[in-house]
Write an enzyme that holds these catalytic residues in place. Structure first.
Site, PDB file in Angstrom:
ATOM      1  N   ASP A   1       8.029  15.200 -12.651  1.00  0.00           N
ATOM      2  CA  ASP A   1       7.942  14.530 -13.950  1.00  0.00           C
ATOM      3  C   ASP A   1       8.966  13.411 -14.106  1.00  0.00           C
ATOM      4  OD1 ASP A   1      10.166  16.098 -13.970  1.00  0.00           O
ATOM      5  OD2 ASP A   1       9.658  17.255 -15.765  1.00  0.00           O
TER       6      ASP A   1
ATOM      7  N   CYS B   1      13.006  15.110 -11.187  1.00  0.00           N
ATOM      8  CA  CYS B   1      13.017  16.008 -10.030  1.00  0.00           C
ATOM      9  C   CYS B   1      14.405  16.130  -9.413  1.00  0.00           C
ATOM     10  CB  CYS B   1      12.009  15.541  -8.987  1.00  0.00           C
ATOM     11  SG  CYS B   1      12.244  13.837  -8.437  1.00  0.00           S
TER      12      CYS B   1
ATOM     13  N   HIS C   1      10.424  11.770  -4.359  1.00  0.00           N
ATOM     14  CA  HIS C   1      10.486  13.122  -4.931  1.00  0.00           C
ATOM     15  C   HIS C   1      11.609  13.905  -4.258  1.00  0.00           C
ATOM     16  CE1 HIS C   1       9.016  16.523  -7.179  1.00  0.00           C
ATOM     17  NE2 HIS C   1       8.916  17.249  -6.085  1.00  0.00           N
TER      18      HIS C   1
END
Length: 790
Positions: free
Chosen positions: A100, A103, A256
């Site tokens: 979102d 991370c 990420h």
């Protein structure tokens, strides 16, 4: 099913503990009023450690992996040799985190406490630190790092004070929690390297990010842009004695972050993370971010102050070379019981596994009732010994040794097919569950193939961890004597260096050296981890038992030991203990196991193989079908080799220590040494590795003046010519000045022109493509990227 019941996160296993963690975390943050950075008092010292899953069967293990592990990032980093490339340290696994935009905080929080930062405790602490405290030092380090980056160096970009202030204000806004218009459609704005540096100072704990160095194209996989996230972040705003020296390890890929945690294990691997990358034939140190120029000169000292740095030996790229690399020790699980979510999740997994076993057992029984001829292997106690099938990663059990359940089932299926060739019905046509000693060695185990492993759920866990992630959590050292490296299951128990050396030796060695293979027992010809004077430990126990007691001759042989009356030796050297006589002429000791077997027929001849419970046929020279096949193979092998192996291998003086001038007994725990000699051997390996490193450095220093001396002599100016000029005042050599003489009288225009100059690499750093003169020395892809982004 367990696939639906198993929680998709650790905190879902015990919500009360998760709430307790979320209540304690904000209370632990200390916010001084004198401008000092906000920081944690005690909770930053906690570390999470995952439980082992090798005791579960592969099908259920797959369910656990799907629930907790981010296998995409795990596989990507491992394929790029950034993660788990060093076999001397423990494996790290990537846990799932929400994508979102927060991370980084989710991964950090999960590494320490097992919960994600859904309450935004870490993100709010980051924003308040940048907004309320004195950030001039952070801003200064960020400006230095930016000026050294590729964007500033290659493009000549120059900022004034206003530009720097605008960029810094933008970085502070990115850390805010109130971002309804976040970029890329995420709930929160993604964070950058400076935010990681501020976070590690809030936690007073180093952060190590493992990632690739280049952003790669999704279509072609080629290098697209440099990545600067990976490296080491030290809490330089605090004295080292006030920081927690065990780092937080994060993985980064595709924008990420994930936590990279260790596994609870008792294997020989070191709980550490390498501080180098292995790339293109050399070891490259991880970058330490946001250092000033004076700090950069004392980088090694800072690493040893803020991290627990150790040296570990690893294999070099060249055969026989060993290097010492730096690694940072990792913390073990230290969460208090009242907030430890891993224990609760593990209890839940065990509960669901029992239910899954019951359902699988019921389905297996129904399938067995429909097909009663299908054999099944019962699951008994596991043994801490690898299956002897080459390249098989599983472990043997008590009832299936020396094989694992998968290989044992596959062999039994092959045995069920072979008796169909024999028209005579008999007990050898029935599938046997518990085979005797000689029966168990009717075949040499074939190479293990994961595609041939039996499918469907088993009633009990198999004998091994999955090859996916946890296949080497109980890894042992290489089976070569004196080798300090960790084995690789793909190389049949050897490390990469010893495996390559054996392959090279095998290509030059004749075929008759098969009996002299140090990895095979000369008595039973099985692949074993370690031999004692040529035989395995099981055969050694049997021979010593026979030598110590005369009563032991009446006992049946071990399930791993070949009988003395091997069919290959009946023709050559019949011994008084041979059991090649048929029917009632066989000795009682050889028929002790057959006499206990049901289905014993009167009037028919037993198989000539000692300990075989089946019946022989005249067409097979008194052997059963399987033993006859083995007899033909051994007879052919004995004729080809020209010599017969000894009927029994014995020790004269038990196991002497491998150390020089040492009269004590050795131990298998210390690789054949006694305890004292083992410690001395380990120290000697360490000093040899250190000496090798120093020799390489000294040879590099000696080569420097030679290269400078050779380059001082002028060469021809033509790109395709490497000749030395005879006169310094000229630019071309004699051959290039008179091309007609070099080509000869018979030359004409149809002959090929001189070769083109060699292609030059792309000017972009770390780009693998060749440059193009039309693109100013860049490749087409980098040139297009430079045109788009300046």
């Amino acid at each position: 099913m367990a696939e639906q019941v198993l929680p998709q996160a650790l905190y879902l296993s015990n919500m009360r503990k998760a709430v307790k963690i979320r209540e304690r975390t904000p209370e632990d943050i200390f916010k001084p009023t004198n401008g000092i950075i906000h920081h944690f008092k005690t909770m930053h010292r906690y570390t999470l450690e995952m439980f082992r899953t090798c005791q579960f069967c592969p099908q259920f293990r797959e369910i656990i992996h799907k629930a907790l592990i981010d296998r995409n990032i795990q596989a990507t980093l491992e394929s790029q040799k950034k993660l788990n490339w060093c076999r001397e340290v423990r494996k790290l696994v990537a846990l799932k985190t929400n994508g979102d935009g927060n991370c980084l905080m989710h991964a950090t929080s999960q590494y320490m406490w097992g919960v994600q930062d859904t309450d935004l405790v870490l993100r709010k602490a980051l924003f308040s630190t940048l907004k309320e405290t004195d950030t001039r030092n952070f801003k200064f380090r960020w400006q230095l790092e930016s000026l050294k980056s590729q964007e500033f160096v290659e493009t000549g970009l120059c900022y004034d004070t206003r530009n720097w202030n605008d960029e810094w204000d933008n970085l502070i806004k990115m850390a805010s929690t109130d971002t309804p218009m976040a970029r890329s459609g995420l709930q929160y704005n993604s964070l950058e390297e400076i935010h990681i540096f501020v976070l590690c100072n809030i936690l007073r704990r180093p952060i190590i990010v493992i990632s690739d160095k280049m952003l790669r194209s999704l279509e072609s996989g080629s290098n697209f842009a440099p990545l600067k996230v990976g490296g080491i972040y030290l809490p330089l705003h605090w004295p080292a004695q006030e920081c927690y020296r065990y780092p937080i390890v994060l993985g980064y890929d595709s924008h990420h972050f994930v936590p990279l945690v260790t596994l609870k294990d008792s294997g020989p691997e070191i709980r550490a993370v390498p501080l180098v990358n292995r790339d293109r034939g050399r070891f490259e140190d991880l970058k330490v971010h946001f250092l000033t120029d004076p700090e950069n000169e004392m980088k090694e000292k800072l690493l040893k102050e803020y991290l627990m740095v150790i040296e570990i030996p690893v294999q070099g790229w060249d055969h026989g070379t060993t290097h010492l690399i730096n690694a940072a020790k990792l913390d073990e699980a230290n969460l208090p019981k009242e907030i430890n979510l891993v224990d609760d999740y593990f209890e839940l997994v065990q509960h669901e596994y029992k239910k899954w076993q019951e359902n699988s057992e019921q389905g297996r029984r129904e399938g067995h009732a429909q097909n009663p001829m299908e054999p099944s292997v019962p699951q008994l106690s596991l043994m801490d010994v690898k299956c002897e099938t080459p390249n098989c990663p599983f472990f043997m059990s008590v009832n299936t040794q020396p094989l694992c359940h998968e290989c044992s089932e596959r062999r039994q299926k092959n045995q069920n097919k072979l008796p169909k060739l024999n028209s005579k019905p008999g007990p050898e046509g029935l599938p046997g569950m518990a085979l005797g000693a000689s029966r168990g060695e009717a075949y040499e185990p074939l190479a293990w193939n994961p595609e041939e492993s039996t499918g469907g759920p088993h009633s009990a866990p198999p004998t091994a961890p999955s090859p996916f992630l946890f296949s080497e959590t109980t890894a042992m050292k290489c089976r070569s004597p004196g080798c300090p490296f960790t084995l690789n299951v793909q190389h049949n128990g050897f490390c990469e260096r010893c495996h390559n050396a054996r392959q090279l030796h095998a290509s030059h060695a004749p075929d008759h050296t098969r009996h002299l293979d140090p990895g095979k027992c000369q008595a039973c010809l099985q692949d074993v981890t370690r031999t004692f004077n040529g035989i395995c430990s099981t055969c050694f126990k049997r021979t010593t038992a026979e030598a110590s007691s005369s009563l032991s001759t009446s006992l049946p042989p071990s399930c791993h030991q070949r009988s003395k009356s091997d069919p290959s030796r009946l023709v050559r050297s019949p011994s008084p203990h041979s059991c090649h006589r048929a029917g009632n002429d066989a000795p009682a000791g050889c028929l002790s196991q057959a006499a206990r077997t049901p289905g014993d027929r009167t009037g028919t001849s037993k198989c000539r193989k000692a300990g075989c419970v089946y019946f022989g046929t005249p067409e097979n020279k008194g052997f059963c079908t399987l033993c006859f096949i083995e007899y033909r193979e051994n007879k052919h092998f004995a004729a080809a080799s020209g010599k017969v192996s000894p009927t029994a291998s014995r020790f004269q003086n038990t196991i002497p220590c491998l150390g020089r001038e040492c009269g004590t007994l050795g131990s298998t725990m210390f690789e054949g040494y006694c305890q004292k000699c083992f410690i001395e051997a380990q120290n000697q390996r360490f000093h040899e590795a250190k000496r090798t490193e120093e020799q390489l450095r000294s040879s590099q220093r000696r080569d420097v003046p030679r290269t400078t001396q050779s380059t001082s002599r002028p060469k021809c100016a033509r790109a395709s010519c490497k000749n030395i000029l005879a006169c310094r005042s000229e630019e071309l050599c004699m051959e290039c000045q008179h091309p007609n003489q070099r080509m000869g009288p018979g030359a004409h225009r149809g002959e090929p022109a001189p070769e083109d100059p060699p292609k030059q690499r792309c000017r972009a750093p770390a780009c693998d493509h060749f440059g193009n003169a039309k693109c100013n020395g860049y490749c087409n892809e980098c040139f297009q990227f430079k045109q788009m982004y300046g």
